[in-house]
Structures are given as structure tokens and as C-alpha cells.
Design an enzyme around this catalytic site. Structure first.
Site, PDB file in Angstrom:
ATOM      1  N   GLU A   1       0.798  -1.233   0.000  1.00 54.08           N
ATOM      2  CA  GLU A   1       0.000   0.000   0.000  1.00 54.08           C
ATOM      3  C   GLU A   1       0.830   1.282   0.000  1.00 54.08           C
ATOM      4  OE1 GLU A   1      -3.110   0.058   2.899  1.00 54.08           O
ATOM      5  OE2 GLU A   1      -3.863  -1.909   2.373  1.00 54.08           O
TER       6      GLU A   1
ATOM      7  N   GLU B   1      -5.243  -8.600   0.953  1.00 53.86           N
ATOM      8  CA  GLU B   1      -5.890  -8.272   2.228  1.00 53.86           C
ATOM      9  C   GLU B   1      -7.349  -7.954   1.981  1.00 53.86           C
ATOM     10  OE1 GLU B   1      -4.263  -5.081   4.609  1.00 53.86           O
ATOM     11  OE2 GLU B   1      -2.219  -5.780   4.260  1.00 53.86           O
TER      12      GLU B   1
HETATM   13  C1  FCB Z   1      -4.393  -2.058   5.572  1.00 61.08           C
HETATM   14  C2  FCB Z   1      -2.999  -2.398   6.047  1.00 61.08           C
HETATM   15  C3  FCB Z   1      -2.962  -3.459   7.111  1.00 61.08           C
HETATM   16  C4  FCB Z   1      -4.122  -3.340   8.084  1.00 61.08           C
HETATM   17  C5  FCB Z   1      -5.430  -3.212   7.359  1.00 61.08           C
HETATM   18  C6  FCB Z   1      -6.634  -3.130   8.257  1.00 61.08           C
HETATM   19  O1  FCB Z   1      -4.412  -0.760   5.080  1.00 61.08           O
HETATM   20  O2  FCB Z   1      -2.191  -2.834   4.988  1.00 61.08           O
HETATM   21  O3  FCB Z   1      -1.719  -3.412   7.737  1.00 61.08           O
HETATM   22  O4  FCB Z   1      -3.893  -2.320   8.967  1.00 61.08           O
HETATM   23  O5  FCB Z   1      -5.399  -2.083   6.524  1.00 61.08           O
END
Ligand code: FCB
Length: 464
Positions: free
Chosen positions: A171, A369
Site C-alpha cells: 500500500e 488483504e
Molecule cells: C491495511 C494495512 C494493514 C491493516 C489493514 C486493516 O491498510 O495494509 O496493515 O492495517 O489495513
């Protein structure tokens, strides 16, 4: 909407089901094993930045509990585990000598994962820059591209004989705009222009590291699968947008999505974005040849996505979002059912951003994620009943199936997170795990959602 057994059967046989974590969020032991401070250790020490003045200790004490944590992953039946390497453990001085104890930690972890048949998917940078490098300008210093490539080379040199799946950055939007323009994350600067500079240097670091990763893997006898993880978000305007609303959507989309999609996959910045930020001064940080470096071919694309972003037209003279180039963009509150983070639950937007990501990159996509936070408690029966997380998991897997049905090449899904952990500025208040962590005792309890995830994985395995 729950994912039906029938839909689950439509996932390709080799679809990867995993779970993800990040070094600073789970390891703890911030002063052990020769680790130096990261920018997050510093940030935690600044009054008002992190809830309850929480810090990276104890987190999940994973630095000591890694072996039983891997056993837990095996019990859940995970195909893969996505974790990140802490740069300040591996090269405590930021550049230069590798710390054998630091890299040794990941070495043992990789061995145990492989012993259990779990594929390691390694992220090289998930936000814990060594503080010593921030002291030299951090992501604002162009030299960071070289520092990152050298550090990446050292990690791949050590693990590349067993690890083939590499992700450069997690990210970059968060480690640039959120950290240097909006001050929400370390190092906590508030400067529109700095966010753009950091974003460019992150891209340059990524592109400089890609060939190094490939070479070092090849030297260790493996073929690298190189990737980057972005967090694009579907930008939603009003149902019946005016011209001004469409312009607001465009500006927000440029600085949230196009800022990375375009340099990585189209070899340029969005033209209109450069116009929108022209008042911040000439973009002298973009040098000739940079975009060629940045657009080095990749093998797949990681996508983290949780929620969409809603905007509409506002006062063209003001920029309440504080994101560069977003004059006249007004944020609109999330709609419908929200999670404990206040994030909108919108599986259709998840489907749409997956499709967009695949179209932009024309690469196999992994959802690296996705998940949701809820105020979980261990009940008297010893279980953690988290129906909201289970429903979120189901509806988002159903959205993944829809995106695949519409043609997107999606190869895997990683639940965020394997276990509750340090949720950045929210400290330990927000729980994202499919496994509950009691921070006093470090006891792990698989939540109902974790049991359900394990059941889905087993059903998928039974058919493949
Ligand atoms: C993302 C991050 C991760 C976590 C999630 C909830 O932005 O990559 O580390 O904090 O959100």
C-alpha cells in the site's frame, strides 16, 4: 450474501486461500535480536498519534511464538501465509551490514511454513522504515530507491532459495499520501507536495528492486514471482452526478488510484493529475527514465481492499480532503452498514475494484488483504462469536466469484488478518483477526469466522 457451496466450486482448483499479517503489527520484541527503531516506534511515542499510547510491544509476541503460530495456520488449512520482513531487524543501520539474528528469524519461519506445506508470500516493506533512514529524509530522499533495492537484495539472497513469491511494497498510498500529506501515519508530516514526492520515490524504489529480486532468486535457483500490493478504492460519486461531481470523482480517483496504476502499468502519471497538482510547484522529483524503471514488468498484482470512497463536488476553492490535487472534492460519509472501523461494507464495490485492477494491470490478481474489524469478546463458552465478520467474509468471497465470472483473473484471497494485532493509529482497539488474541496472556482463540474460513478452505480442497 453468503457464498454457496456451488459458487465455491467455481473457484479454480489451484486458487490460494491464505491469511496475512505485517511485521510491526504482530512481532513485538521491538528491542530484541539487534532490531533498531522504525518510524512507527517513533510515531507511537508522539502524543496523540496512536490510541491509548499503544506501541509495537507486546503486539502478538509473534517473535517468540512464531512456531506455534505456524501450527495454528496449518490447523486452519491455509495454503499460503503473507507476512512482511522488518527492515530494522535485517539491516538495523538501514544500509550496510545484515544482522544475522534478524534475518535468522525469517529463515526459521520460512522453514517451518514449508514443513507444514504453507507457501510463504513475503512483503519486503509494510511501513516499518528504519528510523535511521528517516533521519536522512526517509521516503523524501531519492537515495531511498537504492537503499530499498539493497535491502531487498539482502533478504532475497537469504531466503530466495525457498521463497519465490515476493511483494515489494504494501500500500504505497498509505506510506506516501496518508503519511506525508495527511499525517495519519508515520512519519506524520502534513504537506501535500511531500505526499507526491514520497509516492514517486516509493515507486522508484519498487522499480529499482524488481530486477534485483529476479537476479537474486535466479542465483539461488528459483524463479521469482514479483508483485506489488496496492490499495485501490472504488470512488463513488452521487447517483445523478453534475459535471462538477464527475470532476470531483476524477480528481479523487487520480490521487487514490491513478497515481500508482498509471506509472506502474502505463508508464506515465495521469496527465490530468499533473495539471491538478501544478500549483504545488514543478514536479522536479520526476527524472528522465524514472517511469521506465517504475514500469518494470511484474508477475502478478496484489490488491488490498476493504471499502469504497464516496465524494461529491464541493467549494472549488477549498480542499477538505487535504489530498494533493483535490480542490473542490468533498468527502461524503460512508453509506449503509459500517464495520467497527466505520468502513462501508460494499461487496459490489469490492468486485468492481478487482475488475478495474485486473484491467489496468492485465496481470493475475491476488487479494492480499480483505477483512473487517468488530468488537470481539471471548464468550463464557470459550468461543468468539463474530457473525458480522463471517458475513463480511462470505459476501466478499461472493464478490470475488462475481469478478472472476466477469473475466478477472484472480488467483488467491488472503484474509486480513490471521490474528488480532496492532492496528496502526488505532492501537490494539480494533480487532481484524480470524483468531482472537488476549494481549495479557497471549492466548489465541480461533473465532467462529476462522472456523468458517477453515471449513470453506477444506471444502475447496476436497473438490480440487
Ligand atoms: C491495511 C494495512 C494493514 C491493516 C489493514 C486493516 O491498510 O495494509 O496493515 O492495517 O489495513
Amino acid at each position: 450474501m453468503a457464498i454457496s457451496e456451488q459458487t465455491l466450486q467455481t473457484f479454480p482448483a489451484d486458487f490460494v486461500f491464505g491469511a496475512a499479517t505485517a511485521s510491526f503489527q504482530i512481532e513485538g520484541a521491538t528491542t530484541e535480536g539487534g532490531r533498531s527503531a522504525s518510524i512507527w516506534d517513533t510515531f507511537c511515542g508522539i502524543e496523540g498519534k496512536v490510541a491509548n499510547k499503544d506501541t509495537g510491544d507486546p503486539a502478538c509476541d509473534h517473535y517468540h511464538r512464531w512456531a506455534s503460530d505456524v501450527d495454528l495456520m496449518a490447523e486452519l488449512g491455509l495454503d499460503a501465509y503473507r507476512f512482511s520482513v522488518a527492515w530494522p531487524r535485517v539491516i538495523p543501520t538501514g544500509v550496510g551490514k545484515v544482522n544475522p539474528e534478524g534475518i535468522g528469524f525469517y529463515d526459521k519461519l520460512v522453514d517451518r511454513l514449508l514443513e507444514k506445506g504453507i507457501r510463504p508470500v513475503v512483503t519486503l516493506y509494510h511501513w516499518d522504515l528504519p528510523q535511521v533512514l528517516d533521519d536522512r529524509g526517509g521516503w523524501l530522499n531519492r537515495d531511498v530507491a537504492q537503499w530499498f533495492a539493497e535491502y531487498s537484495g539482502a533478504v532475497v539472497e537469504a531466503l530466495g532459495d525457498r521463497v519465490s513469491h515476493w511483494t515489494t511494497l504494501n500500500e504505497p498510498w498509505c506510506s506516501s499520501i496518508l503519511s506525508y500529506s495527511l499525517a495519519h501515519h508515520a512519519p506524520g508530516h502534513e504537506d501535500e507536495r511531500e505526499g507526491l514526492i514520497a509516492a514517486h520515490h516509493l515507486m522508484l524504489a519498487h522499480g529499482t528492486a524488481v530486477p534485483v529480486i529476479r537476479e537474486r532468486c535466479a542465483a539461488r535457483g528459483t524463479t521469482a514471482q514479483v508483485s506489488i500490493t496496492l490499495n485501490p478504492t472504488q470512488v463513488i460519486g452521487p447517483d445523478e452526478p453534475s459535471e462538477a461531481d464527475l470532476d470531483a470523482v476524477r480528481r479523487a480517483d487520480n490521487v487514490l488510484n491513478g497515481i500508482f496504476f498509471s506509472p506502474l502499468f502505463h508508464g506515465s502519471y495521469p496527465n490530468t493529475m499533473l495539471e491538478d497538482v501544478a500549483h504545488l510547484g514543478e514536479a522536479r522529483w520526476i527524472h528522465d527514465g524514472d517511469l521506465r524503471t517504475i514500469s518494470a514488468p511484474l508477475d502478478n498484482l496484489g490488491i488490498n481492499n476493504y471499502f469504497p470512497t464516496r465524494v461529491r463536488a464541493g467549494d472549488p476553492e477549498s480542499n477538505p480532503t487535504r489530498m494533493p490535487g483535490c480542490e473542490g472534492v468533498e468527502p461524503v460519509p460512508a453509506a449503509g452498514a459500517l464495520t467497527d472501523m466505520g468502513w462501508e461494507q460494499n461487496p459490489a464495490a469490492h468486485r468492481d475494484i478487482l475488475l478495474r485492477s485486473w484491467r489496468e494491470s492485465v496481470l493475475p490478481v491476488y487479494i492480499t488483504e480483505n477483512g473487517s474489524a468488530w468488537p470481539d469478546v471471548v464468550s463464557d463458552d470459550g468461543a468468539v462469536h463474530d457473525p458480522d465478520r463471517t458475513a463480511y467474509l462470505h459476501s466478499h468471497l461472493a464478490a470475488v466469484a462475481e469478478a472472476m465470472e466477469l473475466g478477472a483473473d484472480i488467483r488467491g484471497y488472503f484474509a486480513w488478518s490471521l490474528m488480532d494485532n496492532f492496528e496502526w493509529a488505532f492501537g490494539y482497539d480494533k480487532r481484524f483477526g480470524i483468531v482472537h488474541v488476549d494481549y495479557d496472556t497471549q492466548e489465541r482463540t480461533v473465532k467462529d469466522s476462522g472456523l468458517e474460513y477453515a471449513r470453506l478452505i477444506a471444502a475447496h480442497h476436497a473438490r480440487s
